[in-house]
Design a protein around this motif. Sequence first.
Motif, PDB file in Angstrom:
ATOM      1  N   GLN A 255      -8.569  -5.929   3.405  1.00  0.00           N
ATOM      2  CA  GLN A 255      -8.041  -4.626   3.712  1.00  0.00           C
ATOM      3  C   GLN A 255      -7.077  -4.334   2.915  1.00  0.00           C
ATOM      4  N   GLU A 256      -6.383  -5.700   1.992  1.00  0.00           N
ATOM      5  CA  GLU A 256      -5.822  -4.672   0.981  1.00  0.00           C
ATOM      6  C   GLU A 256      -7.035  -4.830  -0.179  1.00  0.00           C
ATOM      7  N   GLY A 257      -7.398  -4.907  -0.260  1.00  0.00           N
ATOM      8  CA  GLY A 257      -8.635  -5.272  -1.174  1.00  0.00           C
ATOM      9  C   GLY A 257      -9.289  -3.717  -1.495  1.00  0.00           C
ATOM     10  N   ASN A 258      -9.927  -3.239   0.009  1.00  0.00           N
ATOM     11  CA  ASN A 258     -10.562  -1.912  -0.301  1.00  0.00           C
ATOM     12  C   ASN A 258      -9.044  -0.777  -0.406  1.00  0.00           C
ATOM     13  N   PHE A 259      -7.941  -0.758  -0.098  1.00  0.00           N
ATOM     14  CA  PHE A 259      -7.072   0.164  -0.472  1.00  0.00           C
ATOM     15  C   PHE A 259      -6.687   0.509  -1.984  1.00  0.00           C
ATOM     16  N   ARG A 260      -6.670  -1.074  -2.528  1.00  0.00           N
ATOM     17  CA  ARG A 260      -6.212  -0.990  -3.512  1.00  0.00           C
ATOM     18  C   ARG A 260      -7.179  -0.617  -4.009  1.00  0.00           C
TER      19      ARG A 260
ATOM     20  N   ALA B 101       0.819  -1.322  -0.357  1.00  0.00           N
ATOM     21  CA  ALA B 101      -0.144   0.369   0.221  1.00  0.00           C
ATOM     22  C   ALA B 101       0.665   1.225   0.333  1.00  0.00           C
ATOM     23  N   GLU B 102       2.097   1.476   0.899  1.00  0.00           N
ATOM     24  CA  GLU B 102       2.649   2.379   0.204  1.00  0.00           C
ATOM     25  C   GLU B 102       3.351   2.456  -0.513  1.00  0.00           C
ATOM     26  N   ASN B 103       3.531   1.593  -1.263  1.00  0.00           N
ATOM     27  CA  ASN B 103       4.250   1.522  -2.322  1.00  0.00           C
ATOM     28  C   ASN B 103       3.767   2.177  -3.133  1.00  0.00           C
ATOM     29  N   LEU B 104       2.411   1.925  -3.328  1.00  0.00           N
ATOM     30  CA  LEU B 104       1.156   2.496  -4.471  1.00  0.00           C
ATOM     31  C   LEU B 104       1.626   3.722  -3.923  1.00  0.00           C
ATOM     32  N   ARG B 105       0.831   4.041  -3.304  1.00  0.00           N
ATOM     33  CA  ARG B 105       0.656   5.529  -2.584  1.00  0.00           C
ATOM     34  C   ARG B 105       2.139   6.503  -3.586  1.00  0.00           C
ATOM     35  N   TRP B 106       2.977   5.733  -3.290  1.00  0.00           N
ATOM     36  CA  TRP B 106       4.699   6.621  -3.457  1.00  0.00           C
ATOM     37  C   TRP B 106       4.754   6.293  -4.994  1.00  0.00           C
ATOM     38  N   ALA B 107       3.887   5.473  -5.760  1.00  0.00           N
ATOM     39  CA  ALA B 107       4.223   5.085  -7.265  1.00  0.00           C
ATOM     40  C   ALA B 107       3.001   6.560  -8.102  1.00  0.00           C
TER      41      ALA B 107
ATOM     42  N   PHE C 193       6.399  -5.081  -5.313  1.00  0.00           N
ATOM     43  CA  PHE C 193       6.960  -4.781  -6.392  1.00  0.00           C
ATOM     44  C   PHE C 193       5.795  -3.868  -7.696  1.00  0.00           C
ATOM     45  N   LYS C 194       5.307  -5.100  -7.299  1.00  0.00           N
ATOM     46  CA  LYS C 194       3.804  -4.559  -8.264  1.00  0.00           C
ATOM     47  C   LYS C 194       3.789  -2.722  -9.003  1.00  0.00           C
ATOM     48  N   PRO C 195       3.260  -2.430  -7.909  1.00  0.00           N
ATOM     49  CA  PRO C 195       3.320  -0.827  -7.583  1.00  0.00           C
ATOM     50  C   PRO C 195       4.750  -0.181  -8.832  1.00  0.00           C
ATOM     51  N   LEU C 196       5.630  -0.612  -8.123  1.00  0.00           N
ATOM     52  CA  LEU C 196       6.774  -0.187  -8.701  1.00  0.00           C
ATOM     53  C   LEU C 196       6.785  -0.404 -10.521  1.00  0.00           C
TER      54      LEU C 196
ATOM     55  N   ASP D  85      -3.441   9.381   1.326  1.00  0.00           N
ATOM     56  CA  ASP D  85      -3.374   8.933   2.996  1.00  0.00           C
ATOM     57  C   ASP D  85      -3.748   9.332   4.136  1.00  0.00           C
ATOM     58  N   SER D  86      -5.610   9.013   3.480  1.00  0.00           N
ATOM     59  CA  SER D  86      -6.327   8.655   4.628  1.00  0.00           C
ATOM     60  C   SER D  86      -7.248   6.950   4.142  1.00  0.00           C
ATOM     61  N   ALA D  87      -6.646   6.737   3.140  1.00  0.00           N
ATOM     62  CA  ALA D  87      -7.004   5.140   3.078  1.00  0.00           C
ATOM     63  C   ALA D  87      -5.526   5.073   4.040  1.00  0.00           C
ATOM     64  N   LEU D  88      -4.636   5.038   3.434  1.00  0.00           N
ATOM     65  CA  LEU D  88      -3.429   4.127   3.958  1.00  0.00           C
ATOM     66  C   LEU D  88      -3.319   4.000   5.732  1.00  0.00           C
TER      67      LEU D  88
END
Length: 337
Positions: free
Chosen positions: A162-167, A127-133, A246-249, A140-143
Motif C-alpha cells: 500500500q505504501e508503494g502505491n501511494f509513493r 504518506a502524510e509527511n510526503l503530502r506535507w513536503a 523523515f525521508k520526505p522532510l 488527498d484522494s491517494a491518502l
Amino acid sequence: MLLPRLLLGRLMPAVGRTYWLTEPCRIRREDNSVRIERPDGSPVRIPITDIRDLVVFDHVDVNTSALSLLSRNGVTVHILDHYGNHAGHFSPAESMSSATVVRRQVEITADEEQRLAVARSLVLATAENLRWALDTDLLDSALEALKGALPECRSNDAIMGQEGNFRRTAWAVLDSRLPPWLRMNGRTRRPPTNAGNAFVSYLNALVYARVLTALRSTPLHPAIGFLHADTDRRRNTLALDLAEPFKPLFAERLLRRAASQKHLKESDFETDVGRASLSKDGRKKIAALVREELATTVHHRGLKRKVSYEELMHLEALKVVRFCLEGTPYKPFRPWW
C-alpha cells in the motif's frame, strides 16, 4: 517503568559533530586526534571528542590505529557507494544496548498485533509527511485510499504494498514540478537511472545514516524493527523504519526546493546509459545542503525549546525507548510547523 532522568540525559545527542568526507582522503591517528589527509591541502586535525560520526562519500584509506581510536570513542563511520547507497558502516565494538530494553523490544515486535499497528502508523505518517513536503491537495484522494486500506492489511508485505502505491502517485506529482532532466520517472535504485533518482538515493541514505547514529546512542538494538523485513542479517530494520517518516522532510522536499531555486545543474550529476550518480561538485553541494538542513531548528512544544532536525531523530528513537520501557504509545514523527 519510568525512564530515569539520568538515563534520559545520557540518551540525548552526543557531544561532537558529523564530518562529511566528500573527497578521497587518508584517515590516521595522531595522539587523541584524527588526522584527515586530503590530496590537495595540508592535513586537518580533529580532536576525537569533537567527532560524533563520519560520513564517507568517496574513497578513504584508514588504518587500524585510527579505527581503534574511533571505536573506543563510540564513533560510527558511514560509507556511501558511488551511487549514493548506504554501502555499510564501521561501528564501535561496545554499544549502548540494554538487555532490559532489547528484551522488551523483542517481545513487542514478536507480538503480531503490536508490530503491525506500529508498521501501519509508520506508513501513514510517511504518506502524510510526503503530502506535507509536496504541499499539494493532489495527493488527498491517494491518502484517503491509503487510510482505508491500511486497517485491512494483515502482513508487513501488504502494508508496504500500500505504501508503494501511494509513493508512486506522490512521485508522479513531484515529477510535474521538476524540470525534465531532474524528473524521477519512477523510483529506480542500485543503480539509480537518472539524476532525480540519484538525488533521492543519496538523501535517503544520509537520513538512514543519521537515524542509525541516533539509535546507537540509545539502549535499542537497531536490527529489531516493526515494518521492514529482518530476514537479511545485515539490515538494521529499526533504522530503516524510523528513517521512513523523515525521508520526505529531506529527500522529496529538498529535491523540489533545489529545482525551484535552480540550485542543481545537470553537471552536478554523472549520467550514463541506465545509471546516474552525483559528480564531485554534486556531492559537495548535497553535503552542504544536508548539513544546513540538519541544523535547522524548530520550537518543540513539549520540550519548550528549539530543537534541530538532527535532534528530532534522536527524540524519535527515545519515543521507541519509552514505548519499550513505559508502554507509552509510539506516534511516528509528523512536522507540526
